[in-house]
Design an enzyme around this catalytic site. Structure first.
Site, mmCIF file in Angstrom:
data_model
loop_
_atom_site.group_PDB
_atom_site.id
_atom_site.type_symbol
_atom_site.label_atom_id
_atom_site.label_comp_id
_atom_site.label_asym_id
_atom_site.label_seq_id
_atom_site.Cartn_x
_atom_site.Cartn_y
_atom_site.Cartn_z
ATOM 1 N N ILE A 704 0.824 -1.215 0.000
ATOM 2 C CA ILE A 704 0.000 0.000 0.000
ATOM 3 C C ILE A 704 0.854 1.259 0.000
ATOM 4 C CG2 ILE A 704 -2.011 -1.039 1.109
ATOM 5 C CD1 ILE A 704 -1.009 0.071 3.771
ATOM 6 N N GLY A 707 8.533 3.875 0.314
ATOM 7 C CA GLY A 707 9.284 5.106 0.513
ATOM 8 C C GLY A 707 10.766 4.847 0.578
ATOM 9 N N VAL A 712 5.420 -0.728 2.646
ATOM 10 C CA VAL A 712 4.380 -0.917 3.649
ATOM 11 C C VAL A 712 3.303 -1.822 3.063
ATOM 12 C CG1 VAL A 712 2.703 0.208 5.145
ATOM 13 C CG2 VAL A 712 4.845 1.363 4.605
ATOM 14 N N LYS A 726 5.552 -2.616 7.958
ATOM 15 C CA LYS A 726 6.602 -1.902 7.238
ATOM 16 C C LYS A 726 7.849 -2.775 7.216
ATOM 17 C CE LYS A 726 9.152 2.494 7.375
ATOM 18 N NZ LYS A 726 9.295 3.762 8.125
ATOM 19 N N ASP A 832 11.425 14.721 10.969
ATOM 20 C CA ASP A 832 10.926 14.492 9.616
ATOM 21 C C ASP A 832 9.422 14.714 9.574
ATOM 22 O OD1 ASP A 832 11.072 13.973 6.930
ATOM 23 O OD2 ASP A 832 11.131 11.794 7.126
#
Length: 1009
Positions: A704, A707, A712, A726, A832
């Site tokens: 889904i 990165g 993930v 993850k 972040d």
């Protein structure tokens, strides 16, 4: 006819002359613009002008004197000297391109102001040709590279302002050649050399501002003491070390001395007592030691003194407190002794912060009587005695923070009439008696913390007047009586903590009206009756603790429909009946129903060994683990024994078959998953699934998201629960040794586990469990159905996010960050913060995620720590972090401000439509040129314009280029909560005029939470 002919012929020369003159006039009209105008036309052609700011610069005029931004004056010799251009003011004109050197062709040009544009590239060496310049302002642009040393060749220059650019390298030593310069402003650049001693030669200098540059560590040059005309000395965050030179005693005209946030050492020198014009001394966050010197009586003009966050010792001098101070900040030192009575005589004092010291004795009895006191924070000391009656005598007191002291006696009746109070923290003292009735209902109080005292009496019905109250903490006292129904009228209440008191009677049914309530803790009282009907209306509730009371009746199944509940404790009551099956809907971190009179069968989800301590001392409960519902012996033992033995044999056979299947399955999983071996599985809460189920769901069809750190997966488990898995990217040995975004810092997996494994908050995504095995690392989180804010906002579904939803998302995310910054010990900096790291649940509730580069900031480092490399995402990184690598909570606040701008504008932080600007600069430019209507997302309804304007103000504060001007996250939460109050569009536009005034520092507040 013969008579007329000569007449016509004789008139021909006259006609030709007229035609010639007309032709010359026409030619003169075409070339009417004078030479200065032609030079300015060249300037116009060299710049990109998207806003049309130079549209009035036409060549049909005789001179440029009526053009936008141009000022002329008569210059030259003769009776009627022609007007010449003396000033070019194009501030905030949205111009882009290199510095237009054609300006230097204007012989009499003395003023150039092009601040708040996008002037890029480097300053040309030939700028020295502008020989008549007295004023040059190029602040808030995109200039880069070194500062030209030829600037010192401008003989008449009095003001040089290059603030908020990207200039690097050294300050030229040639600047010492200036002879008339009065203002040198180089703040907020990337200057990384040292501060040259030659600046001490500019004896005309009145204003020296070099703050917020990543200079190499160096000492203050004694030569700077030669600047005898200096009035403003601002060198905050400049890498200064060592002591303050004795030569600074010669700075007799100095009004502002600001060297905050450096590494200066030694005692605070007595030389300051010779500077009788000093108004402000800012020396916080250094390493000053020793006692405060004597001699303060000489500083009759001193209004603000801040030496907090140092290692000062000894007593606060009485003479310091006799000055007409407006603010005195000495928190986080090692000061001791009593507070001088003379401080109560200061007529202007509005801020007194002395928290985290070793001060003792009583507060001056007349403190606040003679001054408009707004903030008093003496938390974390050893003060005793009574709270002075006079603290709010002038009616200005907004913050009263006295936690962790030894204050005794009653809460003064005078405070009950202090309508200005907003934040009250009296926790951990020895206060006694009843709380004045009016004190409960103060209209502006948003935080009321009276916990851990010996207070008694009832909660007054006047509490209905506390309309802004969001946090009420009264735990560990001796309050009694009923909880008043009026509590249900506090629409903004988020946190109600009243544990360890003597409250009795029923839980008010009005509590179910508190739609914002996140925490309800009534542990250890004498409450009776049933849980109020309609509790499912508390959609924001994340913690419900009613343990150790005398509650009865059945547990309502409505509790199972509280979507955010993760902590439920109903133990030590008289609840009866069965456990509602609806509780299986919850994703609980903790469940405790022990010591009640529950009966029946434990719901299947909880009938597991991991929940065995959740149902103790309920004799009527039946479950699969030992000790619950023991079987009674009956007369037909032999038949039952036979049946049981048969069942046991069958069960054993099934167990063997199952084991064989699991082994076979495990081997196949290992093959499919490329060697994933579950040899280190860590759970952070009670789980209803196994690691094998998780591994099975790691399939490309379940991806889904993907990165920089990994993929993930959506995992639908056998019991219907959905989680997110993850899987971090595998790293080869080569990769491990190469440079990464975190360099020598901890591995991303370890950071995430360490951080999320130890914290719990309704706005922080929950880490359920993790697996680390060799090169494979898995993190299992709660599943967030609506994905990330960034993906949703910038997709075709962005229209689903109306303004109330966006505001709620902003507030949720702010509360999550506030928890990290203020409620975690030590604090945590995310590093972040971005829209893609804000996840949305099924109700669009927001939670902060992805802590792979988070940093725990140790107290020893005073909240500031240098990183080995930049972490974060393009468009969100704070300016100072990008060039200093110094990280504290202010970096997160900047990033959050960018997220707010995304919500307001609907634009990405890095967008081709923004040109060379970042989102914050683009917003400010648009506000200045066209107003707020050209900034906000057109999908947002105009009926919310006032609220949007208020949030826009907040976002601009958060994205201030100066960290010191950014509010704390706790303050941001409060401002967002108040965002529906009245605001004016002009305020937002004004906020874009970013100031470099060091006097503004509203972001510092008590670190004690």
């Amino acid at each position: 006819m013969q008579m007329e002919q000569p007449s016509i012929i004789s008139s021909m020369p006259l006609m030709l002359s007229i035609l010639s003159l007309l032709s010359l006039h026409s030619l003169w009209s075409i070339h009417a613009l004078n030479q200065e105008g032609l030079f300015l036309q060249q300037v116009k052609q060299s710049l990109f002008d998207p806003a049309g700011s130079l549209s009035s610069w036409f060549d049909r005029d005789a001179t440029p004197c009526n053009w936008t931004g141009i000022t002329c004056a008569r210059r030259g010799n003769g009776r009627s000297p022609s007007p010449a251009v003396v000033s070019v003011n194009l501030a905030g004109a949205a111009l882009a391109g290199p510095f237009p050197i054609f300006l230097c062709r204007l012989r009499y040009l003395s003023v150039v102001s092009m601040s708040n544009n996008s002037i890029n590239s480097s300053l040309p060496l030939s700028i020295s040709l502008c020989k008549s310049l007295t004023y040059l302002d190029l602040s808030e642009n995109l200039l880069e590279g070194p500062i030209p040393d030829t600037l010192s060749q401008l003989p008449h220059l009095r003001c040089l302002n290059l603030d908020a650019n990207y200039l690097s390298g050294d300050i030229p030593a040639s600047f010492g050649e200036f002879r008339l310069l009065e203002s040198l402003i180089l703040t907020s650049n990337l200057l990384n050399g040292t501060i040259p001693a030659s600046l001490g030669n500019i004896t005309s200098l009145k204003r020296l501002q070099l703050a917020y540059n990543p200079f190499r560590p160096s000492q203050l040059a004694p030569e700077l003491g030669n600047l005898t005309n200096l009035e403003d000395f601002w060198l905050s965050n400049c890498g200064l070390i060592g002591s303050i030179p004795e030569s600074f005693a010669k700075l007799s005209r100095l009004a502002n001395f600001d060297v905050a946030e450096n590494g200066l050492t030694g005692p605070i020198p007595a030389l300051f007592f010779q500077l009788k014009n000093i108004v402000q001394l800012e020396m916080y966050n250094n390493s000053f030691t020793g006692k405060l010197p004597s001699g303060w009586a000489n500083l009759t003009e001193l209004r603000r003194f801040d030496a907090s966050m140092n290692s000062l010792t000894g007593r606060i001098p009485d003479e310091l407190c006799q000055l007409p101070l407006e603010s005195l900040h000495l928190y986080e030192n090692k000061l001791m002794g009593a507070l001088p009575e003379s401080i109560a005589k200061s007529p202007n004092l509005n801020g007194l912060r002395l928290f985290s010291n070793r001060l003792n004795g009583s507060l001056p009895s007349e403190l606040g009587k003679n001054s408009p006191l707004q903030t008093l924070d003496v938390s974390g000391n050893q003060f005793s005695g009574k709270i002075p009656e006079s603290l709010c005598a002038k009616g200005k007191l907004e913050e009263l923070l006295l936690i962790f002291n030894l204050f005794s006696g009653n809460i003064p009746a005078s405070l009950a009439k202090c309508q200005s109070l907003g934040r009250v923290r009296l926790r951990f003292n020895r206060l006694t008696g009843e709380v004045p009735a009016e004190f409960w209902g103060l209209p502006h109080v948003y935080l009321l913390d009276l916990g851990n005292n010996v207070l008694s009496g009832h909660i007054s019905h006047m509490i209905q007047g506390a309309k802004n109250l969001s946090t009420l903490v009264i735990s560990n006292n001796k309050f009694s009586g009923n909880l008043p129904d009026e509590i249900g009228m506090l629409d903004n209440l988020i946190d109600l903590e009243a544990r360890h008191n003597k409250f009795s009677g029923k839980i008010p049914s009005s509590l179910v009206k508190l739609e914002q309530l996140s925490r309800l803790d009534l542990y250890d009282n004498v409450l009776s009756g049933e849980i109020p009907e309609g509790i499912r209306a508390l959609k924001q509730l994340s913690e419900l603790n009613l343990a150790r009371n005398k509650l009865s009746g059945e547990i309502p199944d409505e509790i199972g429909y509280l979507p955010g509940l993760n902590y439920l404790d109903l133990s030590w009551n008289n609840f009866s009946g069965e456990i509602p099956l609806a509780l299986e809907n919850l994703k609980l971190n903790e469940l405790n129903l022990s010591c009640n009179h529950l009966s029946g069968t434990i719901p299947p989800l909880f009938d597991k060994d991991v929940y065995k301590d959740s149902f103790l001392e309920n004799p009527g409960l039946c479950g699969g683990f030992a000790g619950l519902c023991p079987r009674k012996r009956r007369g037909r033992d032999t038949i039952y024994g036979l049946v049981l033995r048969s069942v046991s044999v069958i069960g054993a056979c099934l167990l063997i078959v199952g084991l064989v299947f699991l082994i076979w399955k495990h081997k196949n999983i290992k093959k499919v998953k490329k060697g994933v071996i579950m040899n280190k599985w860590t759970s952070f809460q009670k789980l209803g699934f196994s690691e094998t189920e998780i591994i099975t769901c790691i399939d490309e069809n379940n991806v889904i998201g993907s990165g920089a750190s990994g993929k993930v997966y959506k995992a639908v488990l056998s019991d219907g629960e959905v989680v997110a898995v993850k899987k971090l990217w595998e790293r080869s040995n080569k990769d491990d040794s190469s440079f990464s975004s975190v360099d020598s810092e901890k591995d991303e997996f370890e950071v995430e586990v360490q951080t999320l494994g130890n914290i719990r908050h309704k706005n922080i995504v929950r880490l359920l469990c993790c697996c680390s095995s060799g090169s494979c690392k898995l993190l299992v989180y709660e599943y967030m159905p609506n994905g990330s804010l960034g993906d949703l906002l910038h997709s075709s579904k962005g229209g689903l996010l109306d303004w109330p939803t966006r505001l709620r998302i902003a507030l949720d995310a702010a509360e999550g960050l506030s928890y990290l910054h203020h409620d975690c010990v030590p604090p945590i900096v995310h590093r972040d913060v971005k829209s893609n790291n804000i996840l949305l649940d099924e109700h669009f509730g927001a939670k902060i995620s992805d802590f792979g580069v988070a940093k725990i900031v140790e107290v020893a480092n005073k909240g500031v720590e240098c990183m080995s490399a930049i972490a974060g995402s393009c468009g969100y990184i704070a300016p100072e972090y990008a060039y200093t690598l110094r990280v504290n909570e202010k970096s997160d606040i900047y990033s959050f401000g960018i997220v707010l701008l995304e919500l307001l504008t609907g634009r990405r932080p890095v967008d081709p439509d923004l040109g060379d600007k970042d989102l914050a600069t683009w917003v400010c430019t648009k506000l200045n040129q066209k107003g707020i209507d050209h900034v906000i997302d057109p999908n947002l309804a105009s009926t919310y314009k006032e609220e949007i304007c208020k949030v826009l103000n907040i976002s601009l504060l958060c994205t201030s280029p100066l960290p010191v001007n950014r509010p704390s996250m706790r303050r941001v939460v409060k401002m967002l909560q108040e965002s529906s109050t009245h605001c004016k569009t002009k305020i937002a536009e004004k906020e874009c005029k970013l100031s470099t005034n060091s006097y503004q520092d509203s972001s510092k507040e008590s670190s004690i939470v």
